[in-house]
Design an enzyme around this catalytic site. Structure first.
Site, PDB file in Angstrom:
ATOM      1  N   ARG A  37       0.806  -1.232   0.000  1.00  0.00           N
ATOM      2  CA  ARG A  37       0.000   0.000   0.000  1.00  0.00           C
ATOM      3  C   ARG A  37       0.835   1.277   0.000  1.00  0.00           C
ATOM      4  O   ARG A  37       0.371   2.333   0.408  1.00  0.00           O
ATOM      5  CB  ARG A  37      -0.974   0.009   1.188  1.00  0.00           C
ATOM      6  CG  ARG A  37      -1.998  -1.107   1.117  1.00  0.00           C
ATOM      7  CD  ARG A  37      -2.986  -1.052   2.243  1.00  0.00           C
ATOM      8  NE  ARG A  37      -3.983  -2.107   2.106  1.00  0.00           N
ATOM      9  CZ  ARG A  37      -4.917  -2.381   3.022  1.00  0.00           C
ATOM     10  NH1 ARG A  37      -4.955  -1.684   4.134  1.00  0.00           N
ATOM     11  NH2 ARG A  37      -5.773  -3.360   2.816  1.00  0.00           N
TER      12      ARG A  37
ATOM     13  N   LYS B 103       2.144  10.634 -11.964  1.00  0.00           N
ATOM     14  CA  LYS B 103       1.357   9.694 -12.769  1.00  0.00           C
ATOM     15  C   LYS B 103       2.155   8.403 -12.954  1.00  0.00           C
ATOM     16  O   LYS B 103       3.283   8.428 -13.434  1.00  0.00           O
ATOM     17  CB  LYS B 103       1.007  10.284 -14.136  1.00  0.00           C
ATOM     18  CG  LYS B 103      -0.153  11.256 -14.110  1.00  0.00           C
ATOM     19  CD  LYS B 103      -0.557  11.627 -15.522  1.00  0.00           C
ATOM     20  CE  LYS B 103      -1.795  12.502 -15.533  1.00  0.00           C
ATOM     21  NZ  LYS B 103      -2.213  12.853 -16.910  1.00  0.00           N
TER      22      LYS B 103
ATOM     23  N   GLU C  65       8.099  17.024 -25.729  1.00  0.00           N
ATOM     24  CA  GLU C  65       7.448  17.393 -24.470  1.00  0.00           C
ATOM     25  C   GLU C  65       7.909  18.767 -23.997  1.00  0.00           C
ATOM     26  O   GLU C  65       7.136  19.520 -23.395  1.00  0.00           O
ATOM     27  CB  GLU C  65       7.725  16.340 -23.401  1.00  0.00           C
ATOM     28  CG  GLU C  65       7.074  14.986 -23.661  1.00  0.00           C
ATOM     29  CD  GLU C  65       5.568  14.982 -23.414  1.00  0.00           C
ATOM     30  OE1 GLU C  65       5.006  16.006 -22.987  1.00  0.00           O
ATOM     31  OE2 GLU C  65       4.932  13.933 -23.658  1.00  0.00           O
TER      32      GLU C  65
ATOM     33  N   LYS D 293       5.816  22.041 -15.646  1.00  0.00           N
ATOM     34  CA  LYS D 293       5.141  20.839 -15.145  1.00  0.00           C
ATOM     35  C   LYS D 293       4.907  20.941 -13.640  1.00  0.00           C
ATOM     36  O   LYS D 293       3.818  20.617 -13.138  1.00  0.00           O
ATOM     37  CB  LYS D 293       5.994  19.609 -15.471  1.00  0.00           C
ATOM     38  CG  LYS D 293       5.403  18.268 -15.019  1.00  0.00           C
ATOM     39  CD  LYS D 293       4.236  17.839 -15.882  1.00  0.00           C
ATOM     40  CE  LYS D 293       3.659  16.486 -15.465  1.00  0.00           C
ATOM     41  NZ  LYS D 293       4.429  15.341 -15.952  1.00  0.00           N
TER      42      LYS D 293
ATOM     43  N   GLU E 261      -5.419  16.046 -11.605  1.00  0.00           N
ATOM     44  CA  GLU E 261      -6.008  16.331 -12.909  1.00  0.00           C
ATOM     45  C   GLU E 261      -7.528  16.540 -12.824  1.00  0.00           C
ATOM     46  O   GLU E 261      -8.309  15.982 -13.588  1.00  0.00           O
ATOM     47  CB  GLU E 261      -5.680  15.226 -13.913  1.00  0.00           C
ATOM     48  CG  GLU E 261      -5.799  15.680 -15.368  1.00  0.00           C
ATOM     49  CD  GLU E 261      -5.229  14.666 -16.351  1.00  0.00           C
ATOM     50  OE1 GLU E 261      -5.995  14.187 -17.186  1.00  0.00           O
ATOM     51  OE2 GLU E 261      -4.027  14.385 -16.271  1.00  0.00           O
TER      52      GLU E 261
ATOM     53  N   ARG F 233      -4.640  20.704 -14.858  1.00  0.00           N
ATOM     54  CA  ARG F 233      -3.579  19.769 -15.216  1.00  0.00           C
ATOM     55  C   ARG F 233      -3.853  19.070 -16.543  1.00  0.00           C
ATOM     56  O   ARG F 233      -2.928  18.604 -17.224  1.00  0.00           O
ATOM     57  CB  ARG F 233      -3.391  18.730 -14.100  1.00  0.00           C
ATOM     58  CG  ARG F 233      -2.258  17.756 -14.413  1.00  0.00           C
ATOM     59  CD  ARG F 233      -1.899  16.856 -13.253  1.00  0.00           C
ATOM     60  NE  ARG F 233      -0.867  15.903 -13.646  1.00  0.00           N
ATOM     61  CZ  ARG F 233      -0.165  15.157 -12.807  1.00  0.00           C
ATOM     62  NH1 ARG F 233      -0.386  15.240 -11.510  1.00  0.00           N
ATOM     63  NH2 ARG F 233       0.745  14.320 -13.261  1.00  0.00           N
TER      64      ARG F 233
ATOM     65  N   ASN G 210      -2.060  17.410 -21.443  1.00  0.00           N
ATOM     66  CA  ASN G 210      -2.366  16.386 -22.438  1.00  0.00           C
ATOM     67  C   ASN G 210      -2.443  16.939 -23.854  1.00  0.00           C
ATOM     68  O   ASN G 210      -2.928  16.247 -24.766  1.00  0.00           O
ATOM     69  CB  ASN G 210      -3.696  15.703 -22.086  1.00  0.00           C
ATOM     70  CG  ASN G 210      -3.608  14.893 -20.814  1.00  0.00           C
ATOM     71  OD1 ASN G 210      -2.654  14.150 -20.612  1.00  0.00           O
ATOM     72  ND2 ASN G 210      -4.598  15.042 -19.936  1.00  0.00           N
TER      73      ASN G 210
ATOM     74  N   HIS H 109      -1.955  14.652 -26.833  1.00  0.00           N
ATOM     75  CA  HIS H 109      -1.947  13.268 -26.373  1.00  0.00           C
ATOM     76  C   HIS H 109      -3.183  12.466 -26.782  1.00  0.00           C
ATOM     77  O   HIS H 109      -3.130  11.236 -26.788  1.00  0.00           O
ATOM     78  CB  HIS H 109      -1.776  13.234 -24.854  1.00  0.00           C
ATOM     79  CG  HIS H 109      -0.365  13.490 -24.416  1.00  0.00           C
ATOM     80  ND1 HIS H 109       0.269  14.686 -24.673  1.00  0.00           N
ATOM     81  CD2 HIS H 109       0.535  12.717 -23.767  1.00  0.00           C
ATOM     82  CE1 HIS H 109       1.501  14.632 -24.177  1.00  0.00           C
ATOM     83  NE2 HIS H 109       1.689  13.448 -23.630  1.00  0.00           N
TER      84      HIS H 109
ATOM     85  N   HIS I  83      -1.839   8.988 -28.090  1.00  0.00           N
ATOM     86  CA  HIS I  83      -2.103   7.683 -27.480  1.00  0.00           C
ATOM     87  C   HIS I  83      -2.846   6.761 -28.449  1.00  0.00           C
ATOM     88  O   HIS I  83      -2.593   5.545 -28.490  1.00  0.00           O
ATOM     89  CB  HIS I  83      -2.897   7.855 -26.186  1.00  0.00           C
ATOM     90  CG  HIS I  83      -2.071   8.374 -25.048  1.00  0.00           C
ATOM     91  ND1 HIS I  83      -2.620   8.743 -23.838  1.00  0.00           N
ATOM     92  CD2 HIS I  83      -0.740   8.590 -24.930  1.00  0.00           C
ATOM     93  CE1 HIS I  83      -1.666   9.155 -23.032  1.00  0.00           C
ATOM     94  NE2 HIS I  83      -0.516   9.082 -23.679  1.00  0.00           N
TER      95      HIS I  83
ATOM     96  N   HIS J  73       7.035   7.878 -28.176  1.00  0.00           N
ATOM     97  CA  HIS J  73       5.975   8.675 -27.572  1.00  0.00           C
ATOM     98  C   HIS J  73       6.085  10.136 -27.999  1.00  0.00           C
ATOM     99  O   HIS J  73       5.086  10.782 -28.327  1.00  0.00           O
ATOM    100  CB  HIS J  73       6.038   8.568 -26.045  1.00  0.00           C
ATOM    101  CG  HIS J  73       4.987   9.364 -25.341  1.00  0.00           C
ATOM    102  ND1 HIS J  73       3.638   9.094 -25.455  1.00  0.00           N
ATOM    103  CD2 HIS J  73       5.080  10.469 -24.545  1.00  0.00           C
ATOM    104  CE1 HIS J  73       2.949   9.964 -24.742  1.00  0.00           C
ATOM    105  NE2 HIS J  73       3.802  10.806 -24.190  1.00  0.00           N
TER     106      HIS J  73
END
Length: 360
Positions: A119, A141, A183, A226, A236, A240, A244, A247, A251, A264
């Site tokens: 955990r 993330k 990026e 960032k 997000e 935030r 993306n 993206h 993706h 990517h």
């Protein structure tokens, strides 16, 4: 040189230091020597595993190294299970830190393992690629991929500390370097006009990896963007989402072509070109499309995207985790440095945008 990520529950610092300083950074963060898990891939291990393990061992750490295959395919349930087996059969406890030494794939996978083992274990991000240094290692993330789409199984889990060694970029393949610059450009487009102007002015020397001083400055600026966005919206729930930009297309492109055909960053660069087209259609007076597109075109694309079926691409967008119900959400630019999220892009709009992204 460092950047602070200011979060209510779990703030941390991004250090731009040599990997040799990692033992002292762990101590400064409050992590006492004991067992630690070092997760890396075969390519990175050849350059950096041995000296890092030596330094940690000299500082009193007992290191278990887990070396995985390189590539996006490693962000999988099978590799995650391999991590779990190594960690749990070794006898970790909640004070055992996980050190993620590598690019975005290793950072995402090891980060998710740290978030879920017992955990939650301490997480140390040691990004060795440009993409990981300016984006993937900052913000918490973590995820693995699923056959339905990218990053669909994951968690928000912030690191305890990040150490980005600028010298690791020296051994980065040129394609991975220029991929990471996508990026950097993204951060400039959505939030930092001054960074964009720096990139514009030094575009050739930065993209060819020849201007170390400027490269260091743009990396720090990109990380600051960032950090500021994440500090204001950790999970997000609002702004935030602007991170993306590009993206939604990216993706989907990665899923349709199979991970590895496009890096990517290449996919994001194409997605940003499509996003730029959509943005200019809505804000033609405020957005200098040709000027912005000139910088985006500096990211080399090694595979030809024009032969792909747009119908397949659009279908893949329907599985994007950023969607709301049946609405596909896109990030667009109102002007340089100001981005927003919309669900009003039609399939016909997206088709025209993709055609522009693939154009010479």
């Amino acid at each position: 040189m460092s950047v602070f990520v200011d979060l209510d529950a779990r703030s941390y610092t991004v250090h731009f230091n040599s990997l040799a300083t990692v033992p002292s950074l762990l101590e400064d963060t409050g992590l006492s020597p004991g067992r630690c898990l070092l997760v890396t891939d075969e390519n990175v291990a050849r350059h950096y595993k041995t000296p890092l393990v030596r330094g940690l061992s000299n500082a009193g750490w007992t290191v278990r190294s887990i070396v995985l295959p390189p590539g996006e395919q490693t962000k999988s349930a099978s590799c995650l299970h391999r991590l779990y087996e190594n960690a749990l059969t070794w006898g970790i406890d909640r004070q055992t830190p996980v050190l993620a030494l590598g690019g975005g794939v290793i950072g995402d996978l090891a980060g998710f393992a740290a978030a879920t083992l017992l955990r939650g274990l301490p997480l140390v991000q040691l990004p060795t690629s440009l993409l990981a240094q300016v984006d993937a290692s900052v913000g918490g993330k973590t995820a693995i991929n699923h056959e339905t789409g990218k990053n669909l199984i994951g968690a928000f889990y912030q690191p305890d500390v990040v150490c980005a060694d600028p010298h690791t970029l020296d051994t980065l393949p040129m394609r991975e370097y220029t991929s990471g610059m996508a990026e950097v450009i993204k951060h400039a487009l959505i939030r930092a006009p001054a960074l964009f102007e720096t990139l514009e002015e030094h575009l050739v020397s930065v993209m060819s990896r020849k201007d170390r001083e400027t490269i260091s400055a743009v990396i720090e600026s990109a990380v600051s963007v960032k950090a500021n966005v994440v500090s204001a919206d950790e999970r997000e729930e609002g702004q935030r989402a602007i991170l993306n930009f590009g993206h939604t297309f990216a993706h989907a492109l990665e899923r349709v072509t199979g991970y590895g055909t496009f890096t990517h960053g290449e996919a994001v660069a194409l997605g940003m070109r499509a996003g730029l087209y959509l943005s200019h259609q809505r804000h033609p007076e405020a957005l200098p499309r040709e000027r912005l597109d000139h910088v985006l075109r500096a990211v080399p694309i090694e595979s030809d995207p024009s032969t792909l079926s747009f119908s397949d691409l659009y279908a893949a967008m329907s599985a994007d985790k950023k969607n709301e119900g049946d609405t596909i959400r896109f990030v667009l630019l109102e002007q340089l440095g100001e981005a927003y999220v919309t669900g009003s892009v039609t399939e016909a709009d997206a088709r025209h945008a993709w055609r522009f992204a693939c154009s010479d």
